[in-house]
Design an enzyme around this catalytic site. Structure first.
Site, mmCIF file in Angstrom:
data_model
loop_
_atom_site.group_PDB
_atom_site.id
_atom_site.type_symbol
_atom_site.label_atom_id
_atom_site.label_comp_id
_atom_site.label_asym_id
_atom_site.label_seq_id
_atom_site.Cartn_x
_atom_site.Cartn_y
_atom_site.Cartn_z
ATOM 1 N N LYS A 139 55.181 -127.132 26.173
ATOM 2 C CA LYS A 139 55.622 -128.527 26.020
ATOM 3 C C LYS A 139 56.109 -128.700 24.584
ATOM 4 O O LYS A 139 55.314 -128.841 23.663
ATOM 5 C CB LYS A 139 54.445 -129.468 26.314
ATOM 6 C CG LYS A 139 54.813 -130.856 26.832
ATOM 7 C CD LYS A 139 55.733 -131.688 25.976
ATOM 8 C CE LYS A 139 54.991 -132.517 24.945
ATOM 9 N NZ LYS A 139 55.938 -133.256 24.062
ATOM 10 N N GLU B 87 45.875 -125.912 15.650
ATOM 11 C CA GLU B 87 46.404 -125.693 14.299
ATOM 12 C C GLU B 87 46.918 -127.056 13.861
ATOM 13 O O GLU B 87 47.915 -127.547 14.387
ATOM 14 C CB GLU B 87 47.500 -124.626 14.348
ATOM 15 C CG GLU B 87 47.742 -123.987 13.012
ATOM 16 C CD GLU B 87 48.778 -124.752 12.237
ATOM 17 O OE1 GLU B 87 48.357 -125.572 11.386
ATOM 18 O OE2 GLU B 87 49.954 -124.561 12.464
ATOM 19 N N CYS C 42 52.774 -127.863 7.741
ATOM 20 C CA CYS C 42 51.335 -128.113 7.774
ATOM 21 C C CYS C 42 50.659 -127.507 6.541
ATOM 22 O O CYS C 42 49.651 -128.010 6.080
ATOM 23 C CB CYS C 42 50.742 -127.553 9.055
ATOM 24 S SG CYS C 42 51.301 -125.893 9.407
ATOM 25 N N GLU D 168 48.037 -136.582 4.647
ATOM 26 C CA GLU D 168 49.193 -135.712 4.891
ATOM 27 C C GLU D 168 50.440 -136.584 5.028
ATOM 28 O O GLU D 168 50.522 -137.432 5.905
ATOM 29 C CB GLU D 168 48.965 -134.915 6.174
ATOM 30 C CG GLU D 168 50.104 -133.962 6.466
ATOM 31 C CD GLU D 168 49.809 -133.052 7.655
ATOM 32 O OE1 GLU D 168 49.442 -133.555 8.721
ATOM 33 O OE2 GLU D 168 49.964 -131.826 7.499
HETATM 34 P P1 NAP Z 1 51.859 -134.944 17.167
HETATM 35 O O1 NAP Z 1 51.892 -136.309 17.761
HETATM 36 O O2 NAP Z 1 50.558 -134.318 16.903
HETATM 37 O O3 NAP Z 1 52.754 -134.040 18.153
HETATM 38 C C1 NAP Z 1 52.569 -132.667 18.386
HETATM 39 C C2 NAP Z 1 52.778 -132.368 19.858
HETATM 40 O O4 NAP Z 1 51.759 -132.994 20.645
HETATM 41 C C3 NAP Z 1 54.094 -132.892 20.426
HETATM 42 O O5 NAP Z 1 54.586 -131.985 21.383
HETATM 43 C C4 NAP Z 1 53.655 -134.177 21.059
HETATM 44 O O6 NAP Z 1 54.536 -134.671 22.026
HETATM 45 C C5 NAP Z 1 52.342 -133.786 21.663
HETATM 46 N N1 NAP Z 1 51.459 -134.907 21.984
HETATM 47 C C6 NAP Z 1 51.511 -136.194 21.542
HETATM 48 N N2 NAP Z 1 50.477 -136.911 22.049
HETATM 49 C C7 NAP Z 1 49.763 -136.074 22.815
HETATM 50 C C8 NAP Z 1 48.568 -136.197 23.587
HETATM 51 N N3 NAP Z 1 47.901 -137.353 23.656
HETATM 52 N N4 NAP Z 1 48.107 -135.115 24.228
HETATM 53 C C9 NAP Z 1 48.748 -133.938 24.153
HETATM 54 N N5 NAP Z 1 49.877 -133.741 23.452
HETATM 55 C C10 NAP Z 1 50.382 -134.797 22.785
HETATM 56 O O7 NAP Z 1 52.678 -134.943 15.862
HETATM 57 P P2 NAP Z 1 53.877 -135.933 15.512
HETATM 58 O O8 NAP Z 1 53.640 -137.315 16.013
HETATM 59 O O9 NAP Z 1 55.102 -135.279 15.935
HETATM 60 O O10 NAP Z 1 53.742 -135.967 13.945
HETATM 61 C C11 NAP Z 1 52.788 -136.845 13.368
HETATM 62 C C12 NAP Z 1 52.182 -136.246 12.155
HETATM 63 O O11 NAP Z 1 51.504 -135.042 12.521
HETATM 64 C C13 NAP Z 1 53.164 -135.807 11.102
HETATM 65 O O12 NAP Z 1 53.571 -136.849 10.305
HETATM 66 C C14 NAP Z 1 52.369 -134.766 10.380
HETATM 67 O O13 NAP Z 1 51.521 -135.359 9.449
HETATM 68 C C15 NAP Z 1 51.553 -134.130 11.472
HETATM 69 N N6 NAP Z 1 52.156 -132.882 11.979
HETATM 70 C C16 NAP Z 1 51.526 -131.736 11.707
HETATM 71 C C17 NAP Z 1 52.080 -130.537 12.143
HETATM 72 C C18 NAP Z 1 51.444 -129.220 11.871
HETATM 73 O O14 NAP Z 1 52.120 -128.204 11.917
HETATM 74 N N7 NAP Z 1 50.153 -129.161 11.614
HETATM 75 C C19 NAP Z 1 53.269 -130.533 12.857
HETATM 76 C C20 NAP Z 1 53.879 -131.744 13.151
HETATM 77 C C21 NAP Z 1 53.290 -132.912 12.711
HETATM 78 P P3 NAP Z 1 55.597 -135.767 21.549
HETATM 79 O O15 NAP Z 1 56.471 -135.097 20.556
HETATM 80 O O16 NAP Z 1 56.321 -136.117 22.770
HETATM 81 O O17 NAP Z 1 54.821 -136.921 20.964
#
Ligand code: NAP
Ligand code: MG
Length: 502
Positions: free
Chosen positions: A201, A275, A309, A406
């Site tokens: 996904k 992660e 990250c 972050e």
């Molecule tokens: P996120 O919401 O954690 O998204 C990561 C993945 O999880 C996406 O594929 C997302 O789908 C999916 N997802 C969202 N809600 C979910 C749920 N309830 N259950 C299972 N999967 C779900 O991250 P983001 O909103 O894109 O970014 C938010 C913040 O996360 C960033 O600002 C950053 O601080 C952090 N981040 C960290 C990393 C890392 O590498 N550690 C990477 C990205 C972001 P959708 O895209 O459709 O929501």
């Protein structure tokens, strides 16, 4: 918004143009399908906010179909019944095709994510290819062991005891938008090498290279149902993590969603590896090679526009060089060339989305309101696209949100430290523990500090010192488990103990 090709996209490869024409479907059981609901969503180019293409929006019903396809391919074969060397050859082929099509993948990643197409081809795609080849090799090297058992309660008995390493089963792989292809490769390659079947996904912001990767799996000759890809939003990820017939979830993304996945996994106690976020410390001692530390420290928080990250966003600098060092980093940051990912001279592209842009500019405003001083940057760049100036904050306090949280943008907070008092306590005062950097010419100081820092990866006199063979993952709230290297095989296998009375 309309789908138009901007002048900056004039150099697009014909294959990329062709890929972008028409609604993209996803891959379930070897078929490219629309979502059960018929819904679609738009994916946009963050350099100009325009629509790139529309993509099928999968939901719970689509996830269920994909899980059933993966279950059939796992339980009835052919994946689980294939010889390891047959799996090896197919996975290796994915690496080769990625290398052959690096420019195409690089352009598509640049369009969808905003990063430089050249960097995407040279780093994201080239490393993904390396990961598929590395784990292809593992397919034939996963071994159990024979165990010399004593069985004291069976006097005189003789036994033959051994362990088998078996795949976990059906794995849900949920990845973010910062390295869309690469984060998929981190999970797909070891999962497949170990004999699992998968449902990928991708993030809603960046679904395109995952779809193109689906075509690569087909071209490589993977049997139907082994790799399923469902594009969609968080609800699709939630359905996958709650599904009772999924044996494992591997997730990269925010700590907040990571905790939701742990909750969702409760129902069938599926295995979970995570992660998550970070707020990594990059420690610069006064005896460091000054110029190398400036360049390396800039790379630590600016690579991928700070959307990493592992980004070294808390820069601890020894007090005797603090002013000179932060001034040099700010000067270097102000020279960085900002522009769209398809411009070959671009070093810093736009942030991935309006949401991320709002989040990062919100932190800039909060930092200034708290009393921090921006040595450079501090605001958006230009008036279109999601660009933010690289920003170096000084005069910060540990409790400021720009120091604790972050940001996931091109922003660093610099904090002085006194060598007599030590840096470890301040560097470790974070809920995260993903990575850390150390800059010094003193070998003992380097090793001692590496031991003191609570982080899953420590890089000395470099930053982002990744390798496919090195384990990667977080201490504290940065995650569970270690991806890459031999440790990734642990994440995708389970051990069976077999004991025979002779
Ligand atoms: P996120 O919401 O954690 O998204 C990561 C993945 O999880 C996406 O594929 C997302 O789908 C999916 N997802 C969202 N809600 C979910 C749920 N309830 N259950 C299972 N999967 C779900 O991250 P983001 O909103 O894109 O970014 C938010 C913040 O996360 C960033 O600002 C950053 O601080 C952090 N981040 C960290 C990393 C890392 O590498 N550690 C990477 C990205 C972001 P959708 O895209 O459709 O929501
Ligand atoms: Mg996009």
């Amino acid at each position: 918004m309309t789908a138009t090709i901007e002048p900056s996209q004039a150099e697009l490869l014909p294959s990329v143009r062709n890929f972008l024409s028409g609604t993209k479907r996803f891959l379930v059981g070897g078929q490219w399908v629309e979502s059960a609901s018929g819904e679609t969503f738009e994916t946009i180019d963050p350099a100009n906010g325009q629509v790139l293409t529309t993509v099928a929006r999968g939901g719970a019903e689509d996830v269920d179909r994909a899980v059933r396809a993966a279950r059939t391919a796992f339980d009835e074969g052919p994946w689980s019944t294939m010889k390891p060397n047959e799996r090896e050859r197919l996975i290796w082929r994915v690496g080769d095709i990625l290398s052959e099509r690096a420019e195409e993948f690089g352009q598509l990643e640049a369009l969808d994510n905003g990063k430089s197409a050249g960097i995407a081809a040279a780093v994201d795609v080239a490393w993904s290819a390396d990961i598929f080849r590395y784990f292809a090799g593992w397919a034939t090297k996963i071994e159990g062991s024979t165990v010399n058992v004593s069985m004291p309660f069976v006097p005189g008995g003789q036994f033959h005891a051994y362990t088998l390493r078996e795949p976990v089963g059906v794995c849900g792989l949920i990845v973010p938008w910062n390295f869309p292809l690469l984060m998929a490769a981190f999970k797909l390659a070891p999962a497949l090498a170990a004999g699992n079947t998968v449902i990928l996904k991708p993030a809603e912001q960046t679904p395109l290279t995952a779809i193109l990767l689906g075509e690569v799996f087909e071209e490589a000759g993977f049997p139907p149902g082994v790799v399923n890809i469902v594009t969609g939003f968080g609800d699709a990820g939630a359905a996958l993590s709650a599904h009772d017939d999924v044996d494992k979830i591997a997730f990269t993304g925010s700590t907040e969603v990571g905790k939701k996945i742990v909750d969702a996994a409760r129902g069938n106690l599926k295995k979970v590896s995570l992660e998550l976020g970070g707020k990594s410390a990059n420690v610069v001692f006064a005896d460091a090679d000054f110029d190398a530390a400036v360049t390396g420290s800039l790379n630590a928080w600016l690579f991928n526009h700070g959307q990493c990250c592992v980004a070294g966003t808390r820069m601890f600098v020894e007090d005797s060089i603090f002013d000179d060092f932060t001034a040099a980093v700010a000067e270097a940051a102000s020279q960085v060339k900002i522009g769209p990912g398809l411009d070959p001279t671009t070093q810093l592209g736009p942030l991935v989305s309006q949401e991320q842009f709002d989040k990062v500019t919100g932190y800039l405003a909060a930092g200034l309101a708290d009393g921090a001083r921006a040595l450079t940057g501090g605001k958006r760049w230009g008036d279109t696209g999601f660009y933010v100036e690289p920003t170096v904050f000084v005069d910060v306090k540990p409790e400021f949100s720009i120091v604790e949280e972050e940001i996931f943008g091109p922003v660093v907070a610099a904090l002085p430290f006194n060598a007599e008092e030590g840096v470890a306590k301040a560097a470790n005062s974070s809920i995260y523990g993903l990575a850390a950097g150390i800059w010094t010419k003193d070998l003992s100081k380097a090793h001692l500090t590496a031991r003191q820092l609570k982080a899953g990866s420590v890089w000395i006199n470099q930053y982002n010192g990744f390798d496919t063979a090195m384990p990667f993952g977080g201490y504290k709230q940065s995650g569970w488990g270690r991806e890459l290297g031999a440790t990734a095989i642990d994440l995708y296998t389970q051990t069976k103990a077999v004991n025979i009375a002779l």
